[in-house]
Motif scaffolding. Sequence first.
Motif, PDB file in Angstrom:
ATOM      1  N   GLY A  39      -4.616   2.791 -11.406  1.00  0.00           N
ATOM      2  CA  GLY A  39      -3.210   3.154 -11.347  1.00  0.00           C
ATOM      3  C   GLY A  39      -2.732   3.515  -9.965  1.00  0.00           C
ATOM      4  N   ILE A  40      -3.512   3.153  -8.961  1.00  0.00           N
ATOM      5  CA  ILE A  40      -3.077   3.421  -7.599  1.00  0.00           C
ATOM      6  C   ILE A  40      -2.863   2.104  -6.883  1.00  0.00           C
ATOM      7  CG2 ILE A  40      -4.211   5.653  -7.415  1.00  0.00           C
ATOM      8  CD1 ILE A  40      -6.516   4.319  -6.047  1.00  0.00           C
ATOM      9  N   TYR A  41      -2.025   2.136  -5.909  1.00  0.00           N
ATOM     10  CA  TYR A  41      -1.710   0.913  -5.161  1.00  0.00           C
ATOM     11  C   TYR A  41      -2.030   1.151  -3.698  1.00  0.00           C
ATOM     12  CZ  TYR A  41       0.672  -0.218  -9.440  1.00  0.00           C
ATOM     13  OH  TYR A  41       0.955  -0.458 -10.742  1.00  0.00           O
ATOM     14  N   LEU A  42      -3.217   0.747  -3.321  1.00  0.00           N
ATOM     15  CA  LEU A  42      -3.648   0.969  -1.944  1.00  0.00           C
ATOM     16  C   LEU A  42      -4.334  -0.280  -1.413  1.00  0.00           C
ATOM     17  CD1 LEU A  42      -5.206   4.492  -2.435  1.00  0.00           C
ATOM     18  CD2 LEU A  42      -3.033   3.992  -1.354  1.00  0.00           C
ATOM     19  N   CYS A  43      -4.208  -0.473  -0.118  1.00  0.00           N
ATOM     20  CA  CYS A  43      -4.940  -1.569   0.486  1.00  0.00           C
ATOM     21  C   CYS A  43      -6.419  -1.200   0.514  1.00  0.00           C
ATOM     22  CB  CYS A  43      -4.417  -1.844   1.895  1.00  0.00           C
ATOM     23  SG  CYS A  43      -4.756  -0.534   3.080  1.00  0.00           S
ATOM     24  N   ARG A  44      -7.225  -2.177   0.816  1.00  0.00           N
ATOM     25  CA  ARG A  44      -8.672  -1.941   0.728  1.00  0.00           C
ATOM     26  C   ARG A  44      -9.120  -0.780   1.607  1.00  0.00           C
ATOM     27  NH1 ARG A  44     -12.059  -7.191   1.467  1.00  0.00           N
ATOM     28  NH2 ARG A  44     -11.090  -7.050   3.492  1.00  0.00           N
ATOM     29  N   GLN A  45      -8.568  -0.752   2.805  1.00  0.00           N
ATOM     30  CA  GLN A  45      -9.011   0.278   3.741  1.00  0.00           C
ATOM     31  C   GLN A  45      -8.607   1.665   3.254  1.00  0.00           C
ATOM     32  OE1 GLN A  45      -8.301  -0.772   7.692  1.00  0.00           O
ATOM     33  NE2 GLN A  45      -9.258   1.025   8.563  1.00  0.00           N
TER      34      GLN A  45
ATOM     35  N   CYS B  92       0.838  -1.191   0.000  1.00  0.00           N
ATOM     36  CA  CYS B  92       0.000   0.000   0.000  1.00  0.00           C
ATOM     37  C   CYS B  92       0.876   1.245   0.000  1.00  0.00           C
ATOM     38  CB  CYS B  92      -0.915  -0.021   1.218  1.00  0.00           C
ATOM     39  SG  CYS B  92      -1.884   1.482   1.390  1.00  0.00           S
ATOM     40  N   GLN B  93       0.567   2.163  -0.889  1.00  0.00           N
ATOM     41  CA  GLN B  93       1.357   3.383  -0.989  1.00  0.00           C
ATOM     42  C   GLN B  93       1.036   4.354   0.147  1.00  0.00           C
ATOM     43  OE1 GLN B  93       3.691   3.938  -3.781  1.00  0.00           O
ATOM     44  NE2 GLN B  93       3.356   1.757  -3.467  1.00  0.00           N
TER      45      GLN B  93
ATOM     46  N   ARG C 183       0.679  -4.930   3.134  1.00  0.00           N
ATOM     47  CA  ARG C 183       0.783  -5.839   1.992  1.00  0.00           C
ATOM     48  C   ARG C 183      -0.471  -6.674   1.860  1.00  0.00           C
ATOM     49  NH1 ARG C 183       6.512  -8.767   2.287  1.00  0.00           N
ATOM     50  NH2 ARG C 183       6.346  -8.321   4.481  1.00  0.00           N
ATOM     51  N   ASP C 184      -1.489  -6.293   2.562  1.00  0.00           N
ATOM     52  CA  ASP C 184      -2.700  -7.095   2.568  1.00  0.00           C
ATOM     53  C   ASP C 184      -3.725  -6.553   1.590  1.00  0.00           C
ATOM     54  OD1 ASP C 184      -4.289  -9.239   3.779  1.00  0.00           O
ATOM     55  OD2 ASP C 184      -5.578  -7.570   4.343  1.00  0.00           O
ATOM     56  N   ALA C 185      -4.061  -7.346   0.589  1.00  0.00           N
ATOM     57  CA  ALA C 185      -5.132  -7.004  -0.339  1.00  0.00           C
ATOM     58  C   ALA C 185      -4.950  -5.622  -0.939  1.00  0.00           C
ATOM     59  CB  ALA C 185      -6.491  -7.097   0.371  1.00  0.00           C
ATOM     60  N   VAL C 186      -3.849  -5.457  -1.629  1.00  0.00           N
ATOM     61  CA  VAL C 186      -3.593  -4.167  -2.260  1.00  0.00           C
ATOM     62  C   VAL C 186      -4.328  -4.091  -3.588  1.00  0.00           C
ATOM     63  CG1 VAL C 186      -1.814  -2.687  -3.273  1.00  0.00           C
ATOM     64  CG2 VAL C 186      -1.370  -3.907  -1.143  1.00  0.00           C
ATOM     65  N   ILE C 187      -5.060  -3.018  -3.756  1.00  0.00           N
ATOM     66  CA  ILE C 187      -5.823  -2.815  -4.978  1.00  0.00           C
ATOM     67  C   ILE C 187      -4.991  -2.012  -5.966  1.00  0.00           C
ATOM     68  CG2 ILE C 187      -7.869  -1.739  -5.945  1.00  0.00           C
ATOM     69  CD1 ILE C 187      -9.224  -2.216  -3.245  1.00  0.00           C
TER      70      ILE C 187
ATOM     71  N   VAL D  84      -9.347   6.993   0.337  1.00  0.00           N
ATOM     72  CA  VAL D  84      -8.889   7.806  -0.787  1.00  0.00           C
ATOM     73  C   VAL D  84      -9.982   7.953  -1.829  1.00  0.00           C
ATOM     74  CG1 VAL D  84      -7.241   7.936  -2.682  1.00  0.00           C
ATOM     75  CG2 VAL D  84      -6.491   7.222  -0.408  1.00  0.00           C
ATOM     76  N   ALA D  85     -10.734   6.888  -2.025  1.00  0.00           N
ATOM     77  CA  ALA D  85     -11.800   6.918  -3.014  1.00  0.00           C
ATOM     78  C   ALA D  85     -12.800   8.010  -2.686  1.00  0.00           C
ATOM     79  CB  ALA D  85     -12.495   5.564  -3.064  1.00  0.00           C
ATOM     80  N   GLN D  86     -13.074   8.173  -1.430  1.00  0.00           N
ATOM     81  CA  GLN D  86     -13.998   9.233  -1.034  1.00  0.00           C
ATOM     82  C   GLN D  86     -13.407  10.594  -1.350  1.00  0.00           C
ATOM     83  OE1 GLN D  86     -15.157   8.746   3.012  1.00  0.00           O
ATOM     84  NE2 GLN D  86     -16.238   6.830   2.638  1.00  0.00           N
ATOM     85  N   GLU D  87     -12.113  10.727  -1.123  1.00  0.00           N
ATOM     86  CA  GLU D  87     -11.459  11.996  -1.426  1.00  0.00           C
ATOM     87  C   GLU D  87     -11.488  12.273  -2.918  1.00  0.00           C
ATOM     88  OE1 GLU D  87      -7.600  11.853   0.208  1.00  0.00           O
ATOM     89  OE2 GLU D  87      -8.293  11.487   2.239  1.00  0.00           O
TER      90      GLU D  87
END
Length: 54
Positions: free
Chosen positions: A33-39, A19-20, A25-29, A44-47
């Motif tokens: 073009g972004i690398y973030l964990c689910r949480q 996750c950036q 390292r758990d469930a990174v989406i 960030v998606a809301q932002e």
Amino acid sequence: MGKFKPPKVRRYGSGVRVCQRCGSRDAVIQKYGIYLCRQCFREVAQELGFRKYM
Ligand SMILES: [Zn+2]
């Protein structure tokens, strides 16, 4: 008990993504073009304007 040993590291595709945002390292989406964990992705998606992604 002790029959099965869970793997230490989960691998997603080629190589391990982290996750950036929080370094998890758990469930990174890797969408958009972004690398973030689910949480972190949810936050960030809301932002970014994704109100109801999930
Ligand atoms: Zn994260």
